[in-house]
Design an enzyme around this catalytic site. Structure first.
Site, mmCIF file in Angstrom:
data_model
loop_
_atom_site.group_PDB
_atom_site.id
_atom_site.type_symbol
_atom_site.label_atom_id
_atom_site.label_comp_id
_atom_site.label_asym_id
_atom_site.label_seq_id
_atom_site.Cartn_x
_atom_site.Cartn_y
_atom_site.Cartn_z
ATOM 1 C CG ASP A 22 -2.039 0.359 0.981
ATOM 2 O OD1 ASP A 22 -2.547 1.681 0.195
ATOM 3 O OD2 ASP A 22 -2.545 1.069 1.798
ATOM 4 C CG HIS A 39 1.510 1.128 -9.030
ATOM 5 N ND1 HIS A 39 1.395 0.899 -8.293
ATOM 6 C CD2 HIS A 39 0.663 1.946 -9.481
ATOM 7 C CE1 HIS A 39 0.002 1.100 -7.555
ATOM 8 N NE2 HIS A 39 -1.244 1.632 -8.522
ATOM 9 C CG LEU A 132 10.647 -16.033 1.911
ATOM 10 C CD1 LEU A 132 10.399 -15.315 2.687
ATOM 11 C CD2 LEU A 132 11.122 -15.154 0.623
HETATM 12 C C1 FPP Z 1 -1.529 -0.312 -3.414
HETATM 13 O O1 FPP Z 1 -1.200 0.873 -3.352
HETATM 14 C C2 FPP Z 1 -0.823 -0.724 -4.618
HETATM 15 C C3 FPP Z 1 -1.554 -1.966 -6.108
HETATM 16 C C4 FPP Z 1 -2.973 -1.706 -6.402
HETATM 17 C C5 FPP Z 1 -0.253 -2.493 -6.762
HETATM 18 C C6 FPP Z 1 0.932 -2.513 -6.256
HETATM 19 C C7 FPP Z 1 1.383 -3.836 -7.586
HETATM 20 C C8 FPP Z 1 1.995 -4.118 -8.413
HETATM 21 C C9 FPP Z 1 3.312 -2.705 -8.379
HETATM 22 C C10 FPP Z 1 2.763 -4.643 -8.838
HETATM 23 C C11 FPP Z 1 4.187 -5.369 -8.913
HETATM 24 C C12 FPP Z 1 3.486 -6.780 -7.793
HETATM 25 C C13 FPP Z 1 4.302 -7.513 -7.851
HETATM 26 C C14 FPP Z 1 4.602 -8.575 -6.732
HETATM 27 C C15 FPP Z 1 5.449 -8.132 -8.733
HETATM 28 P P1 FPP Z 1 -1.984 2.191 -3.643
HETATM 29 O O2 FPP Z 1 -2.133 2.755 -5.141
HETATM 30 O O3 FPP Z 1 -3.471 2.012 -2.980
HETATM 31 O O4 FPP Z 1 -1.163 3.368 -2.849
HETATM 32 P P2 FPP Z 1 -2.209 4.576 -2.813
HETATM 33 O O5 FPP Z 1 -3.052 3.698 -0.910
HETATM 34 O O6 FPP Z 1 -0.957 5.572 -1.382
HETATM 35 O O7 FPP Z 1 -2.859 5.130 -3.032
#
Ligand code: FPP
Length: 165
Positions: A22, A39, A132
């Protein structure tokens, strides 16, 4: 000079760590960058944390990467996240030496056949690795898990194979 921190003895390390990915968007916003940049850095940090946990001898790491709710984000953002997942899966061959057993959890078929084939490949390639165990949750959701669990129980009951125990 910075104070040297003694490494923690293995017996006090947690066996299983769970992380919700997050804050990527907020991280980017604070720096005046597009959400995608958050991201991208989030995916990179995830790799750093995985390697660190593995080196420290943590047995299990579960990362909650993409929830069922996340499909509601703009298509461009969802596509960018899926591209990062593909990039990660394509790169997995280069990390064989890390000995990390990688598994995916969540409702995976909606991710499409291309991604599912890559997931199967990475899971299969790493299934006997002894370091792991990394669980990556994609398309996960509490409600969804309950519904699928209940359906499985109902099916077993229908087949007569369900024991109350
Ligand atoms: C939440 O941040 C994150 C996500 C919805 C996506 C996370 C996934 C990736 C980065 C893809 C790659 C993953 C792997 C495991 C290779 P948010 O956008 O909700 O942040 P905020 O809470 O600040 O809005």
């Amino acid at each position: 000079m910075a104070k040297q921190v003694e490494p923690l003895p293995p017996e006090v390390l947690p066996k299983h760590i769970g992380i919700i990915m997050d804050g990527n968007g907020r991280w980017a916003k604070l720096r005046g960058l597009p959400r995608f940049a958050g991201h991208k850095i989030g995916a990179k940090t995830f790799k750093t944390i995985t390697r660190y946990c593995n080196q420290k001898g943590i047995r299990y790491l579960t990362v909650y990467a993409f929830s069922t709710e996340n499909w509601k984000r703009p298509k461009q953002e969802v596509d960018a996240i899926m591209d990062l997942l593909i990039e990660y899966l394509d790169d997995a061959e280069n990390f064989k030496a890390d000995n990390v057993r990688t598994r995916f959890i969540g409702d995976l078929p909606p991710l499409g056949e291309e991604i599912n084939a890559k997931i199967r490949h990475v899971e299969d390639m790493s299934k006997d690795f002894t370091g792991l165990t990394l669980n990556i949750a994609f398309n996960y959701g509490g409600r969804d898990e309950l519904v699928r669990g209940m359906r499985r129980l109902a099916k077993q009951w229908q087949e007569g194979s369900l024991s109350p125990d």
